[in-house]
Design a protein around this motif. Structure first.
Motif, PDB file in Angstrom:
ATOM      1  N   LYS A   1       0.838  -1.188   0.000  1.00 28.18           N
ATOM      2  CA  LYS A   1       0.000   0.000   0.000  1.00 28.18           C
ATOM      3  C   LYS A   1       0.882   1.251   0.000  1.00 28.18           C
ATOM      4  O   LYS A   1       1.765   1.394   0.852  1.00 28.18           O
ATOM      5  N   ARG A   2       0.624   2.115  -0.945  1.00 29.12           N
ATOM      6  CA  ARG A   2       1.371   3.371  -0.999  1.00 29.12           C
ATOM      7  C   ARG A   2       1.192   4.162   0.298  1.00 29.12           C
ATOM      8  O   ARG A   2       2.147   4.776   0.801  1.00 29.12           O
ATOM      9  N   SER A   3      -0.013   4.111   0.852  1.00 23.31           N
ATOM     10  CA  SER A   3      -0.306   4.861   2.074  1.00 23.31           C
ATOM     11  C   SER A   3       0.482   4.333   3.275  1.00 23.31           C
ATOM     12  O   SER A   3       0.755   5.080   4.211  1.00 23.31           O
ATOM     13  N   ASP A   4       0.847   3.037   3.256  1.00 20.70           N
ATOM     14  CA  ASP A   4       1.628   2.484   4.365  1.00 20.70           C
ATOM     15  C   ASP A   4       2.994   3.140   4.484  1.00 20.70           C
ATOM     16  O   ASP A   4       3.617   3.121   5.549  1.00 20.70           O
ATOM     17  N   TYR A   5       3.475   3.682   3.375  1.00 19.36           N
ATOM     18  CA  TYR A   5       4.792   4.319   3.352  1.00 19.36           C
ATOM     19  C   TYR A   5       4.687   5.837   3.201  1.00 19.36           C
ATOM     20  O   TYR A   5       5.699   6.499   2.954  1.00 19.36           O
ATOM     21  N   ASN A   6       3.467   6.345   3.345  1.00 18.70           N
ATOM     22  CA  ASN A   6       3.225   7.793   3.243  1.00 18.70           C
ATOM     23  C   ASN A   6       3.790   8.367   1.950  1.00 18.70           C
ATOM     24  O   ASN A   6       4.400   9.444   1.930  1.00 18.70           O
TER      25      ASN A   6
ATOM     26  N   ASP B   1      -3.732   3.137  -4.650  1.00 20.58           N
ATOM     27  CA  ASP B   1      -2.971   2.944  -3.411  1.00 20.58           C
ATOM     28  C   ASP B   1      -2.143   1.664  -3.471  1.00 20.58           C
ATOM     29  O   ASP B   1      -1.147   1.532  -2.764  1.00 20.58           O
TER      30      ASP B   1
ATOM     31  N   GLN C   1       3.172  10.260  -1.038  1.00 19.66           N
ATOM     32  CA  GLN C   1       2.196  11.215  -1.554  1.00 19.66           C
ATOM     33  C   GLN C   1       2.444  11.504  -3.030  1.00 19.66           C
ATOM     34  O   GLN C   1       3.590  11.580  -3.478  1.00 19.66           O
TER      35      GLN C   1
END
Length: 269
Positions: free
Chosen positions: A235-240, A254, A242
């Motif tokens: 998940k892109r969001s897991d690694y912040n 994501d 942006q």
């Protein structure tokens, strides 16, 4: 037009110009090149299989008890294969050959209203594998490193945005995967036979580390050459991570699919 209004307009214009320079430098500005060729971190492998009790014991000299050492290999230099047959119960070290390997990421996005899959690739990858062909359950995988500064896609603007804004490669040059466990490998190896298994470990992107699981398949083309592929989805969001606000790009997924297609050659001890 009164003087105060002129001052306000001038300040606003300067802010717009300054913001433009910031956007260019932080998203589309020049980035640092790779600091040097990739080298493998040696895996701390020891022979772990049980010797054959019927075999005649071999004399041990002080030199034979020392931990073998191995110099890292530049990506353009293929490791030298052993010239003799590998005895049973002996661990063989393999190093990933960058010139024959690829690391890629895949992510979906809307580009100018069309749903596409953006693909970035690099061959700047290094790592080691240690295998006892007589006992695959003892296989070890060392730290895998990828140079994030060298990812390229089909768009130079996207490449600069990835390096400058998303991955901050000037500060965080390497993406690393540190294996913590291998599941699904057992028995003895056979040339030409594919083996599927999972690799658990910690994936570090920038300054964030998360546990991931790679699904892997490896085949020995010869005693000196392994070929394989390993894939996971993060998940892109897991690694912040942006996504910068840029024209024509929207709805970036994501989910990011990471794949390592590799060739690894045996090295002399």
């Amino acid at each position: 037009m009164n003087r105060n209004r002129i001052v306000i307009i001038a300040v606003a214009a300067l802010l717009v110009v300054g913001a433009g320079f910031w956007v260019f430098n932080s998203v589309l500005g020049d980035t640092q090149p790779a600091s040097g060729p990739m080298t493998a971190i040696p895996v701390a492998a020891q022979p772990t299989s049980v010797p054959d009790p019927t075999a005649e014991p071999m004399p041990v000299t002080p030199a034979a008890t020392d931990q073998p050492t191995m110099a890292p290999v530049a990506p353009t230099e293929a490791p030298t294969a052993p010239s003799a047959e590998t005895p049973p119960n002996e661990v063989i070290r393999y190093q990933i050959v960058a010139d024959e390997s690829t690391v890629s990421f895949r992510i979906a996005e809307d580009l100018r209203g069309q749903r596409i899959e953006a693909v970035g690739t690099t061959n700047q990858v290094a790592g080691e594998i240690a295998v006892n062909p007589s006992d695959l359950s003892t296989a070890q995988i060392g730290v895998i490193r990828v140079n994030a500064r060298t990812f390229t896609t089909d768009s130079s603007n996207r490449d600069r945005a990835i390096r400058n804004f998303i991955l901050n490669t000037d500060q965080y040059e390497f993406i690393t995967f540190t294996p913590t466990g291998i599941e699904g490998l057992s028995g003895s190896g056979a040339l030409g036979q594919p083996f599927t298994f999972t690799i658990r470990g910690d994936l570090t992107i920038r300054d964030i580390t998360r546990p991931v699981v790679f699904e892997a398949s490896v085949r020995a083309e010869s005693a000196e050459r392994l070929v394989g592929v390993a894939t996971t989805t993060v998940k892109r969001s897991d690694y912040n991570l942006q996504i910068p606000s840029v024209p024509f790009v929207a709805n970036v997924s994501d989910d990011v699919v990471l794949t390592i297609d590799f060739v690894a050659l045996a090295v002399t001890q």
